[in-house]
Design an enzyme around this catalytic site. Structure first.
Site, PDB file in Angstrom:
ATOM      1  CG  HIS A  32     -52.349   6.639 -11.287  1.00  0.00           C
ATOM      2  ND1 HIS A  32     -53.062   7.099 -12.373  1.00  0.00           N
ATOM      3  CD2 HIS A  32     -53.262   6.022 -10.492  1.00  0.00           C
ATOM      4  CE1 HIS A  32     -54.331   6.786 -12.240  1.00  0.00           C
ATOM      5  NE2 HIS A  32     -54.476   6.118 -11.097  1.00  0.00           N
ATOM      6  CG  HIS A  58     -56.589   5.133  -6.518  1.00  0.00           C
ATOM      7  ND1 HIS A  58     -57.568   6.017  -6.911  1.00  0.00           N
ATOM      8  CD2 HIS A  58     -56.048   4.646  -7.668  1.00  0.00           C
ATOM      9  CE1 HIS A  58     -57.631   6.060  -8.241  1.00  0.00           C
ATOM     10  NE2 HIS A  58     -56.710   5.229  -8.724  1.00  0.00           N
ATOM     11  CE  LYS A  71     -57.205   9.917 -13.595  1.00  0.00           C
ATOM     12  NZ  LYS A  71     -57.255   8.847 -12.628  1.00  0.00           N
ATOM     13  CG  HIS A 115     -60.037   6.490 -16.195  1.00  0.00           C
ATOM     14  ND1 HIS A 115     -59.730   5.581 -15.219  1.00  0.00           N
ATOM     15  CD2 HIS A 115     -60.773   5.802 -17.112  1.00  0.00           C
ATOM     16  CE1 HIS A 115     -60.250   4.402 -15.514  1.00  0.00           C
ATOM     17  NE2 HIS A 115     -60.891   4.512 -16.663  1.00  0.00           N
ATOM     18  CG  HIS A 154     -54.741   3.668 -15.426  1.00  0.00           C
ATOM     19  ND1 HIS A 154     -55.569   3.997 -16.466  1.00  0.00           N
ATOM     20  CD2 HIS A 154     -55.260   4.257 -14.325  1.00  0.00           C
ATOM     21  CE1 HIS A 154     -56.555   4.740 -16.008  1.00  0.00           C
ATOM     22  NE2 HIS A 154     -56.378   4.914 -14.714  1.00  0.00           N
ATOM     23  CG  ASP A 171     -54.677   2.578 -11.135  1.00  0.00           C
ATOM     24  OD1 ASP A 171     -55.118   3.379 -10.301  1.00  0.00           O
ATOM     25  OD2 ASP A 171     -55.404   2.003 -11.973  1.00  0.00           O
TER      26      ASP A 171
END
Ligand code: DOR
Ligand code: ZN
Length: 362
Positions: free
Chosen positions: A17, A19, A103, A140, A178, A251
């Site tokens: 995970h 970004h 996602k 999420h 997360h 994350d």
């Protein structure tokens, strides 16, 4: 895997995970992930989000182009679920090896999620397709109802949304991303083998007090927000347990310093630079270095049905100080800054990259 008091050798880890952003931010952060992790599940919450096979292929190319030649890194792309997305897009992207997973962002739950899902029932046909083709759903896990206290949003999501979703789609492979609470730990542990969770370094190191230590500390603001100490302790137990259902997902979510330090600062912690060392410290403190490899390099690929990495990675007990900031260069050639997780702190472990040689792990 070999461990001693002073040195650990594990299979090269993956980040399930992350970004990586786009443009100059991508250029500034891509190598932080790719120098350590062989593969990474790349989040699709760009502006505009990744909702087509073509945009994922182009984004994957931009990621690879942002890296120096010869870096052995595999970006695993994800689709951003919207209520308008057609199941055929997911199916084609998965069949063609472009989309590893999809996602689910509840609309307005976090950064660039306004095009996310308002009503989970509205994506039932997407979830049915994913269940049939065995494409993992990454979640999420927070409700967005402003009436619900922000510290309760994960727990309420599990009760009100995730539990019913799993009942409707029992064969769907789901990663609760997360996780931040004892309730999430217990939920994942008591679920079927189709359910797993990622755990970040920051949620293992800090509780919600970090946000207010001596002032308002935007560098520790992320979503889901860190919770009370009892939750952090539950996460540390879960991560270091060796249980198959928990694995590494940093994350890492860089935002320019100016975007963090604002009256409405962005959520996200940039931890990619020292993520593995940060996790190693937790496992060491918990007396569980022998489980680091399972968490970092085995449980993730096993859940995703992918081969394990064979290149060894060595960590030694050698302290290092984390810089206060990292500089990146903006599109307009301006200097911009990122503040890394652990800024100014001393970490006890260091990755030894020159020992990442051609030997394979048997
Ligand atoms: O803190 C976060 N930052 N949490 C998320 O869910 C998204 C991420 C981001 O993209 O900035
Ligand atoms: Zn994220």
């Amino acid at each position: 895997m070999t461990t001693s008091h002073e040195k650990i050798v594990i299979r090269q880890p993956d980040d399930w995970h992350v970004h990586l952003r786009d443009g100059s931010l991508l250029d500034g952060v891509a190598l932080s992930t790719a120098r350590i992790f062989r593969r990474a599940i790349v989040m699709p919450n760009l502006q505009p989000p990744i909702i087509s096979v073509e945009s994922a292929i182009k984004y994957r190319k931009r990621i690879l182009d942002a890296l120096p030649k010869g870096v052995d890194f595999i970006p695993l792309m994800t689709a951003y679920l919207t209520e308008d997305l057609s199941p055929g897009v997911l199916e084609r992207g998965h069949r063609e090896g472009v989309f590893t997973a999809a996602k689910l962002y509840p609309a307005n739950s976090t950064t660039n999620s306004s095009e996310g899902v308002r009503d989970i029932r509205a994506i039932d046909s997407l979830l049915e397709t994913m269940e049939r083709i065995d494409m993992p759903l990454l979640i999420h896990g927070e409700v967005t109802d402003p009436e619900i206290d922000i510290f309760d949003r994960e727990e309420v999501f599990i009760d009100k949304c995730l539990s019913p979703l799993l009942t409707r789609h029992p064969a769907l492979r789901v990663v609760l991303e997360h996780i931040t609470t004892l309730q999430a730990v217990q939920f994942v542990e008591s679920s079927s083998e189709m359910v797993a969770a990622t755990i970040t370094p920051h949620h293992l190191h800090v509780n919600r007090n970090a946000l207010f230590k001596g002032g308002l500390r935007s560098d520790f603001y992320c979503l889901p927000v860190a919770k009370r100490e009892l939750h952090r302790l539950a996460l540390r137990q879960a991560a270091t347990s060796g249980k198959k259902c928990f694995f590494l997902g940093t994350d890492s979510a860089p935002h320019r310093r100016v975007d963090k330090e604002s009256s409405c600062g962005c959520a996200g912690i940039f931890n990619a630079k020292f993520a593995l060392e940060s996790y190693a410290e937790v496992f060491d403190d918990e007396g569980a270095l022998h489980h680091l490899e399972a968490f970092a390099s085995i449980n993730g690929p096993s859940f995703y049905g992918m081969p394990l990495n064979n290149t060894p990675m060595t960590l030694v007990r050698r302290s290092q100080v984390v810089p206060q900031t990292f500089q990146i260069t903006s599109e307009l050639n301006r200097k911009e800054y990122l503040v890394p997780f652990h800024a100014g702190e001393t970490l006890q472990w260091s990755v030894v990259l020159d020992e990442k040689d051609s030997k394979t792990v048997s």
